[in-house]
Write a protein that holds these residues in place. Sequence first.
Motif, PDB file in Angstrom:
ATOM      1  N   HIS A  63     -25.350 -34.802 -10.648  1.00  0.00           N
ATOM      2  CA  HIS A  63     -25.410 -33.556 -11.396  1.00  0.00           C
ATOM      3  C   HIS A  63     -24.893 -32.410 -10.531  1.00  0.00           C
ATOM      4  O   HIS A  63     -25.027 -32.423  -9.302  1.00  0.00           O
ATOM      5  CB  HIS A  63     -26.857 -33.279 -11.817  1.00  0.00           C
ATOM      6  N   ARG A  65     -26.061 -29.694 -10.098  1.00  0.00           N
ATOM      7  CA  ARG A  65     -27.178 -29.050  -9.414  1.00  0.00           C
ATOM      8  C   ARG A  65     -27.314 -29.558  -7.979  1.00  0.00           C
ATOM      9  O   ARG A  65     -27.696 -28.801  -7.080  1.00  0.00           O
ATOM     10  CB  ARG A  65     -28.477 -29.330 -10.174  1.00  0.00           C
ATOM     11  N   PRO A 191     -32.316 -33.292 -14.279  1.00  0.00           N
ATOM     12  CA  PRO A 191     -31.529 -32.056 -14.238  1.00  0.00           C
ATOM     13  C   PRO A 191     -31.156 -31.532 -15.613  1.00  0.00           C
ATOM     14  O   PRO A 191     -30.922 -30.336 -15.770  1.00  0.00           O
ATOM     15  CB  PRO A 191     -30.278 -32.467 -13.449  1.00  0.00           C
ATOM     16  N   ASP A 192     -31.111 -32.398 -16.622  1.00  0.00           N
ATOM     17  CA  ASP A 192     -30.766 -31.936 -17.962  1.00  0.00           C
ATOM     18  C   ASP A 192     -31.876 -31.084 -18.575  1.00  0.00           C
ATOM     19  O   ASP A 192     -31.652 -30.384 -19.560  1.00  0.00           O
ATOM     20  CB  ASP A 192     -30.466 -33.132 -18.878  1.00  0.00           C
ATOM     21  N   SER A 199     -25.055 -28.473 -19.254  1.00  0.00           N
ATOM     22  CA  SER A 199     -24.118 -29.592 -19.297  1.00  0.00           C
ATOM     23  C   SER A 199     -22.692 -29.062 -19.315  1.00  0.00           C
ATOM     24  O   SER A 199     -22.425 -27.926 -19.686  1.00  0.00           O
ATOM     25  CB  SER A 199     -24.365 -30.456 -20.536  1.00  0.00           C
TER      26      SER A 199
END
Length: 227
Positions: A63, A65, A191-192, A199
């Motif tokens: 991700h 992040r 993380p979503d 996204s």
Amino acid sequence: MAVFNVLDPLQNVSLLFTEEQLADVIAWFDSNSKPYVIIEDEEPFSVITVEKLIQFLDLKKYHRRSFHYPSYAEIMNEIEKLKAGATRMITKDQFIYILNKWVLMPDIKNEIKLAFKVFDTEKRNFLEIDDIKMIVTRYADVFNENETRELLRDANVRGDGNVFYEDFVESLFSMAPELYQLKTEYLYENPDEDPTFFSEPVVEDKSPTPPPMQVEVKVPSKKVKKK
């Protein structure tokens, strides 16, 4: 100061990958590498090409992040540091070393702000003083009540007793910069679910649709016989 060894780049390097991620990186390398021999009769060692490295990054395994996806220029800059610009071949340790440089660790200040945001269910960007005290003393367990009261004196407190928590966190780190040294984890494991990250947007193809191809079919005319 230790001299950087391009053939042993992981020397004195702390790996930021989790054990599971590192195992995945090694497995991918092993399945995509090929033996490479520099001097005849010497034991070959496995390498991948720079193009393979780019293919790995294109998989977007991590991700945004927790991982910085580099530009082509950033990739080649690291390749040059490893003296692999001419051969365009990198070893397993070099592969791990490059990827490890782009792993992003949680920002403790951001995660604390996010924790306050969780309690701000009405999305007002501020909390009541009693809520702040409870979070800092009970959940964060960083300051006691007297220390929290002292910190709140310098926080952005409204006339009605509410605290803008982002300003409050800034004051925490201003008064106690040693907090930057604390290690933290992401508040959201998934993380979503993290509201501070989104996204990748889906890019729609807005190019005009070509009209359907029209094919003209000519039917041969029948000749009429004259009597």
